[in-house]
Enzyme design. Structure first.
Site, PDB file in Angstrom:
ATOM      1  N   LYS A 172      -0.580  -4.617  -4.018  1.00  0.00           N
ATOM      2  CA  LYS A 172      -1.658  -5.411  -3.436  1.00  0.00           C
ATOM      3  C   LYS A 172      -2.267  -6.382  -4.462  1.00  0.00           C
ATOM      4  CE  LYS A 172      -2.079  -2.901   0.585  1.00  0.00           C
ATOM      5  NZ  LYS A 172      -1.107  -1.818   0.458  1.00  0.00           N
TER       6      LYS A 172
HETATM    7  C1  LIG Z   1      -0.308  -1.252   1.426  1.00  0.00           C
HETATM    8  C2  LIG Z   1       0.836  -0.450   0.931  1.00  0.00           C
HETATM    9  C3  LIG Z   1       2.026  -0.362   1.643  1.00  0.00           C
HETATM   10  C4  LIG Z   1       2.205  -0.999   2.998  1.00  0.00           C
HETATM   11  O1  LIG Z   1       2.171  -2.391   2.937  1.00  0.00           O
HETATM   12  P1  LIG Z   1       1.956  -3.272   4.257  1.00  0.00           P
HETATM   13  O2  LIG Z   1       1.832  -4.661   3.787  1.00  0.00           O
HETATM   14  O3  LIG Z   1       0.681  -2.748   4.864  1.00  0.00           O
HETATM   15  O4  LIG Z   1       3.112  -3.016   5.128  1.00  0.00           O
HETATM   16  C5  LIG Z   1       3.084   0.333   1.069  1.00  0.00           C
HETATM   17  N1  LIG Z   1       2.954   0.933  -0.128  1.00  0.00           N
HETATM   18  C6  LIG Z   1       1.817   0.885  -0.841  1.00  0.00           C
HETATM   19  C7  LIG Z   1       1.743   1.584  -2.137  1.00  0.00           C
HETATM   20  C8  LIG Z   1       0.713   0.188  -0.338  1.00  0.00           C
HETATM   21  O5  LIG Z   1      -0.416   0.132  -1.056  1.00  0.00           O
END
Ligand SMILES: *Cc1c(COP(=O)(O)O)cnc(C)c1O
Length: 465
Positions: free
Chosen positions: A111
């Site tokens: 993120k």
């Molecule tokens: C947010 C997240 C996901 C999922 O990502 P999306 O964009 O919501 O599909 C997968 N793995 C981790 C570690 C995350 O923080």
């Protein structure tokens, strides 16, 4: 580049218009009017470093920043002081595939790649418009800390973040709740992530409330986040596919469909991606869709709590963007599909239509995660986190040896250490600065899972109650 809404109620918007908002005014999602082609630019990007690739991609979607301003933002974001991975986003060969490391930023999850950029773009845009904004968001664990870290010290931005109380790992909770900054407010909601997300959606749909409190969004539906994520799909091909002049497959651990949707956009732009592998945990609504053509959203109470909690999601909020494309951008039909979705009223498409998209999928269970984490550790001496393990497991079912497979590493194992220890007997090492984080004082307010409770809290913060 102009932006439209998936439901038809927005047209001709600029990047600056859509950057600070989550939803479009009609309740749809913002999407570029058309996808630019990157094909002719790809050759020139071979050998470029990550900031250069990011600049090249972002330039195609953002009109109102000068080259110098955009370059400054990108260079300040994607540098070793923020992302400690080699070359910002390392891509390494492990056994029969490649692992792209997206988790070396300040909160150890992918993120950060988007959120660090967003924080800087917000600053730029708010300064230009001489405005303040309150970012209202919901997190299943990783978005919250990434957003808060990205907004610390930004005087034009405050953050109100809803998180599901008691549903995150102690490390994740500590990453958010130990932040002690005047512009960061944590609301711990007695419910699951989908309830947090629904509250944010409800308040965003209230135009008057939104305007009165200058509400903006950084949730995975924010277009700026999707945009930042497109860059690393281009990067993956440049690192892995370019030299051999081959297409690549990419496996993405999926929750809100934000990350893998960025992969879809990259593919539509002409990046040689053959397959996008959607990897789900037990909350596998999307795997069901890609294998049967039936999109059956689940009730909030049917969300299973797993050891890959950032994927514990019943309704994938970015999915509407993909369906809009699948429906040849028919906004009217998209609006009717998404306003009428419920567990009893599935959306059904012909599986043949899906076959042409390049999407394939799979599900990984608790047993699969544990076996995968243990197996990768035994075979390669490498610890991977639970989400990355879901991806690794599903990728194994789709590897086709003529085409390189790139797995996305979406978090570092230190964030999910109890599960990693259960799988391997090994406590994952913590990067410097994270020692004893759970013991620091925490700052949060517990609230019931209602829109009214969040509304009152925001009014009280702004002195308008
Ligand atoms: C947010 C997240 C996901 C999922 O990502 P999306 O964009 O919501 O599909 C997968 N793995 C981790 C570690 C995350 O923080």
């Amino acid at each position: 580049m102009k932006y439209v809404s998936t439901r038809g109620g927005l047209a001709g918007a600029s990047f600056a218009n859509v950057l600070l908002d989550g939803l479009a005014p009609d309740g749809g999602l913002v999407i570029p009017e058309s996808y630019p082609s990157i094909e002719s630019a790809l050759g020139g990007l071979v050998g470029a470093d990550y900031p250069e690739v990011a600049f090249g991609v972002l330039r195609m979607f953002i009109d109102e920043m000068s080259d110098a301003d955009l370059r400054a933002v990108v260079n300040d974001t994607y540098r070793p002081g923020i992302f400690t991975g080699e070359g910002v986003i390392p891509v390494e060969r492990i056994g029969d595939r490649w692992l792209m490391g997206l988790s070396s930023g300040p909160t150890l999850a992918f993120k950060d790649v988007a959120m660090q950029l967003l924080g800087r773009l917000f600053d730029f845009e708010l300064t230009r418009q001489d405005r303040q904004i309150m970012v209202l968001g919901a997190t299943s664990g990783d978005t919250g800390s990434a957003a808060e870290q990205a907004m610390i010290g930004r005087s034009r931005v405050s953050v109100v973040m809803l998180s599901p109380y008691g549903k995150m790992t102690p490390f994740q909770a500590a990453q958010m709740y130990s932040i002690d900054e005047a512009n960061i407010v944590n609301l711990a909601v007695e419910g699951v992530f989908d309830e947090c997300q629904d509250i944010v959606k409800a308040l965003n749909a209230d135009a008057q409330f939104k305007a009165a409190h200058n509400i903006g969004a950084v949730n995975s539906i924010n277009w700026g986040r999707v945009l930042a994520q497109i860059v690393y799909y281009v990067w993956a091909w440049l690192r892995v596919g370019a030299k051999a002049d081959t297409e690549i497959d990419v496996t993405v651990p999926t929750g809100n469909f934000g990350n893998v949707f960025a992969g879809w956009v990259a593919k539509k732009m002409g990046v040689p991606i053959r397959r996008l592998v959607v990897a789900c945990n037990e909350n596998n609504v999307l795997d069901e869709f890609f294998t049967t053509g039936r999109y059956v959203v689940r009730a909030t109470e049917d969300v299973v709590t797993t050891s890959s909690p950032s994927m514990d999601i019943a309704k994938a909020s970015n999915f509407e963007r993909f369906i809009f494309d699948l429906l040849d951008r028919d906004a009217e039909t998209t609006a009717s599909v998404f306003s009428g979705l419920s567990p009893d009223a599935p959306y059904v498409v012909d599986p043949d239509v899906l076959a042409g998209t390049g999407f394939v999928s799979g599900t990984s269970t608790e047993a699969d995660r544990m076996a995968t984490i243990a197996g990768v550790y035994t075979d390669h001496g490498r610890l991977i986190d639970t989400h990355t393990a879901d991806g690794w497991h599903v990728a194994s079912q789709h590897i086709d040896h003529g085409v390189p497979m790139v797995c996305l590493e979406t978090a570092l194992p230190a964030k999910f250490s109890a599960a990693i220890e259960r799988a391997t007997g090994v406590v994952p090492p913590r990067p410097p600065g994270f020692e004893g984080i759970e013991d620091r004082p925490q700052h949060f307010t517990v609230i019931p899972p209602t829109t009214g409770a969040v509304r009152s809290h925001i009014e009280a913060l702004n002195g308008t109650a």
